[in-house]
Design an enzyme around this catalytic site. Structure first.
Site, mmCIF file in Angstrom:
data_model
loop_
_atom_site.group_PDB
_atom_site.id
_atom_site.type_symbol
_atom_site.label_atom_id
_atom_site.label_comp_id
_atom_site.label_asym_id
_atom_site.label_seq_id
_atom_site.Cartn_x
_atom_site.Cartn_y
_atom_site.Cartn_z
ATOM 1 N N ASP A 97 49.024 42.054 38.015
ATOM 2 C CA ASP A 97 49.525 42.943 39.056
ATOM 3 C C ASP A 97 51.038 42.860 39.224
ATOM 4 O O ASP A 97 51.518 42.209 40.132
ATOM 5 C CB ASP A 97 48.837 42.584 40.392
ATOM 6 C CG ASP A 97 48.962 43.692 41.426
ATOM 7 O OD1 ASP A 97 49.369 44.803 41.065
ATOM 8 O OD2 ASP A 97 48.632 43.429 42.597
ATOM 9 N N GLU A 99 39.126 46.540 44.331
ATOM 10 C CA GLU A 99 39.537 45.943 45.606
ATOM 11 C C GLU A 99 38.802 46.598 46.771
ATOM 12 O O GLU A 99 39.387 46.876 47.814
ATOM 13 C CB GLU A 99 41.053 46.062 45.789
ATOM 14 C CG GLU A 99 41.844 45.440 44.653
ATOM 15 C CD GLU A 99 43.354 45.447 44.864
ATOM 16 O OE1 GLU A 99 43.866 46.425 45.417
ATOM 17 O OE2 GLU A 99 44.002 44.468 44.468
ATOM 18 N N GLU A 144 57.460 45.231 44.841
ATOM 19 C CA GLU A 144 56.446 44.578 45.675
ATOM 20 C C GLU A 144 56.502 43.051 45.614
ATOM 21 O O GLU A 144 56.595 42.383 46.633
ATOM 22 C CB GLU A 144 55.060 45.075 45.262
ATOM 23 C CG GLU A 144 53.948 44.365 45.998
ATOM 24 C CD GLU A 144 52.566 44.904 45.656
ATOM 25 O OE1 GLU A 144 52.463 45.877 44.901
ATOM 26 O OE2 GLU A 144 51.589 44.328 46.160
#
Ligand code: GCU
Length: 676
Positions: free
Chosen positions: A360, A281, A388
């Site tokens: 993820d 990323e 998250e």
């Protein structure tokens, strides 16, 4: 009142009258030096027994009393009393607990183990369990870590409980009371290290001033047997060291990291190790210089080895995939593509830290196939207590049942039973090191995580990391008794809500292995299915007017299913043998595809969303039934969140069913979804 949240499961609330506990009459802690975990154990026993029973016991470091609680290491006990009841049953961090009425022996293999044993005894007492026991227990794996995604400015990446307890304005905060309180909670669940800064690390964390600062954090962790670790920014040699390169094979770069490591150990002799997110990323890494990821990991492994430290090198390596037009492109393939060819090239003090699924932290993912592709490399699993994508602590989602789908998955490496839990502990492939890390992200909020009920996930993480075969529901009930007391209605209600919570969340978010369907561009909170396709993140669903799902087969798709060993690959290759909760992960099908229930895929979507939202709605009344049985402060706080979740689950329901009924043009059999 904030104490209720801050103390979490270590409240030592008075027991109801009527028990017949036989308690020790004094405490002997075999090391009285201030920073020793054995000394902490003595204090904790005193505090706990006083809180639960009201008697204040004296603490000494020597002597012999028949009805005393003795706590220390096996070696200290032997030295004090000439012999010990423990004979080679203990491994590093393990402990032996013997309760015979008022005579209690708590012996650790090391001081940390002794402290764990003291917390275990107190946990029994706090739950009203006065049984005589005698057993040795050892950890499933040596690495039971936490990653805290705290930034130097005090913000926390994916933090939902306020700002950092460690950092503010580029420095380490001066008041580290909360850091010490956190270490206390962690040692009671046998977590042995915390990496305190974000994986997207900043080089300033390791400047001379901040090394002294993180040294102070390590100082307040130490009495609890919790070690400190740091995340590194791979480009630090340039940014901090003024070198012209960060090439891992460059002698200047190696010298730079050697020097940093020396500075760290000079201040923190028991420093745990490094965590590295590289080439991911947009973060810098060895690939920039055409070096391998093993070159990158071994750079740190070499410099830290003389000090006994380890390197957690993250497998979350991928470049954003720009081309959804390529049917065979797949972000899920990245980890195995990058790491499998390097198996055997990592030093012995490197552990590859692998997120549980290939994408993820989604609501449902298959186990990462990388667990089956590193046979000569240490591995650890990365879990996420911070919710998250799973409601950010505004939704109740008890996570162990999700984690168990991964840890209890049999990868059938070489056609032999190969459970993920046995891979990561090092047992399956006879590796010297392994374990787990959980992203937790506690903050300054009085509840730590932003929600009282979310703390069950932190508690359960520690319990599972010690023993992956522990029962999710039993752990939850221990946590509930310690947090809210022994009332049966309270325990039953929280159990019912928690055990129904992950299935409900999956129902009203992404079904059939289609990922969570959050907004993935910015917030990761709430529904936004249109952000998955036609964006660079590679979390595609390939939903069009007629069909949906990623074709990850070998025969016609991205080939991802072929990353598993043959028996598992064969199962995922075919629609008929793929578990339906992962159908759209592995296959691209028509909305009208019939499931085993006889329903179509699209009708299943509709029904599941209504069902999930209804379950979340029912949590409100369930919680309200506890009024008066829980202190008002926590009652109201949780109620507020449950009301929010009930409402937000309807937002989820309506936007997901609306989106798919729109795109497919297929009406809901039950007529609930508007026609377009
Ligand atoms: C997620 C998260 C990022 C984080 C990344 C990681 O994508 O949203 O904030 O940096 O995971 O684990 O590295």
């Amino acid at each position: 009142v904030a104490e209720n949240g801050l103390q979490a499961w270590l409240r030592y609330a008075p027991l109801p009258q009527g028990h017949n506990a036989r308690l020790p009459s004094s405490i002997i802690a075999l090391n009285s030096s201030t920073n020793s975990p054995v000394n902490t154990a003595g204090q904790e026993l005193q505090k706990g027994i006083q809180g639960i029973f009201g008697n204040r016991l004296s603490i000494s470091s020597t002597g012999k009393a028949p009805s005393s609680a003795v706590v220390g290491t096996v070696a200290q006990f032997q030295e004090a009393f000439g012999s010990s009841p423990v004979h080679n049953q203990l491994e590093e961090d393990g402990f032996w607990l013997s309760v015979k009425g008022s005579t209690v022996q708590i012996l650790g293999q090391n001081e940390r183990g002794a402290l764990y044993g003291a917390f275990e005894y107190l946990s029994m007492l706090a739950q009203g369990n006065f049984s005589n026991v005698e057993y040795a227990t050892n950890p499933a794996a040596p690495v039971r870590w936490i990653n805290s995604w705290d930034n130097m400015d005090g913000s926390i990446t994916r933090g939902f409980g306020g700002n950092s307890i460690f950092f503010a304005d580029g420095h380490i905060v001066s008041n580290l009371t909360r850091a010490a309180e956190y270490a206390r909670l962690l040692s009671s669940i046998r977590v042995n290290a915390v990496v305190v800064n974000d994986v997207n690390a900043n080089f300033t964390t390791i400047n001379p001033e901040n090394i002294q600062g993180v040294g102070r954090i390590a100082d307040v962790f130490r009495p609890y047997g919790v070690q400190l670790g740091l995340s590194l920014d791979f480009a630090s040699p340039m940014e901090l060291g003024n070198l012209s390169t960060y090439d891992p094979l460059d002698p200047g770069v190696i010298a730079f990291w050697g020097d940093i490591t020396q500075q760290i150990y000079a201040r923190i002799p028991d420093f745990a190790g490094y965590l590295v997110k590289a080439d991911s990323e947009g973060t810098p890494g060895p690939l920039v210089y055409n070096r391998t990821l093993a070159d990158g990991a071994n750079l740190f492994a070499n410099v830290i080895k003389p000090f006994g430290g380890i390197v957690m090198y993250r497998a979350f390596v991928y470049n954003q995939l720009p081309d959804e037009g390529d049917w065979k492109a797949d972000r899920a393939n990245a980890a195995v593509d990058f790491f499998h060819p390097l198996d055997g090239q990592f030093d012995d003090n490197v552990i590859i830290q692998i997120k549980y699924g290939p994408i993820d932290f989604q609501v449902r993912e298959p186990a990462s196939p990388l667990f089956a592709n590193l046979l000569e490399t240490n591995t650890a699993i990365e879990l996420q207590v911070a919710q998250e994508y799973l409601g950010q602590q505004c939704h109740l989602v008890y996570l162990p049942p999700l984690w168990r789908t991964i840890l209890d998955f049999d990868l059938r490496v070489q056609n032999q039973s190969s459970f993920v839990r046995d891979v990561i502990t090092g047992e399956r492939f006879k590796r010297p090191l392994g374990g787990s890390a959980a992203v937790v992200n506690v903050g300054l909020d009085d509840t730590w995580l932003g929600s009282h009920l979310a703390m069950s996930n932190l508690y359960a993480y520690g319990r599972l990391a010690w023993d992956w075969s522990s029962d999710s529901e039993a752990i939850l009930q221990d946590w509930t008794r310690l947090t809210f007391g022994l009332d049966k209605t309270v325990i039953d209600t929280i159990t019912q809500m928690s055990m129904a919570s992950w299935p409900a969340y999956e129902n009203y978010s992404g079904n059939l292995g289609e990922q969570t369907l959050n907004d993935i561009l910015y917030t990761h909170f709430g529904p936004n299915p249109q952000t998955l396709d036609n964006t660079v993140w590679g979390q595609w669903t390939r939903a069009d007017h007629a069909s949906i799902g990623m074709d990850r087969t070998v025969s016609n798709g991205t080939g991802f299913s072929g990353q598993y060993p043959p028996e598992v690959a064969e199962m995922f290759e075919h629609i008929e043998t793929t578990p339906e909760n992962l159908l759209l992960w592995f296959h691209h099908v028509n909305y009208t595809q019939i499931l085993k229930s006889g329903k179509t895929v699209i009708q299943h979507f509709y029904d599941a969303h209504y069902e999930g939202a209804e379950t979340a709605h029912n949590f409100v009344a369930m919680w309200q039934s506890l009024k008066g049985k829980i202190d008002d402060e926590r009652f109201e706080d949780v109620l507020f969140r449950q009301v929010f979740q009930a409402g937000h689950s309807i937002v989820w329901r309506d936007s997901i069913v609306g989106f798919y009924s729109n795109i497919s043009g297929i009406p809901d059999d039950a007529g609930r979804v508007g026609h377009h």
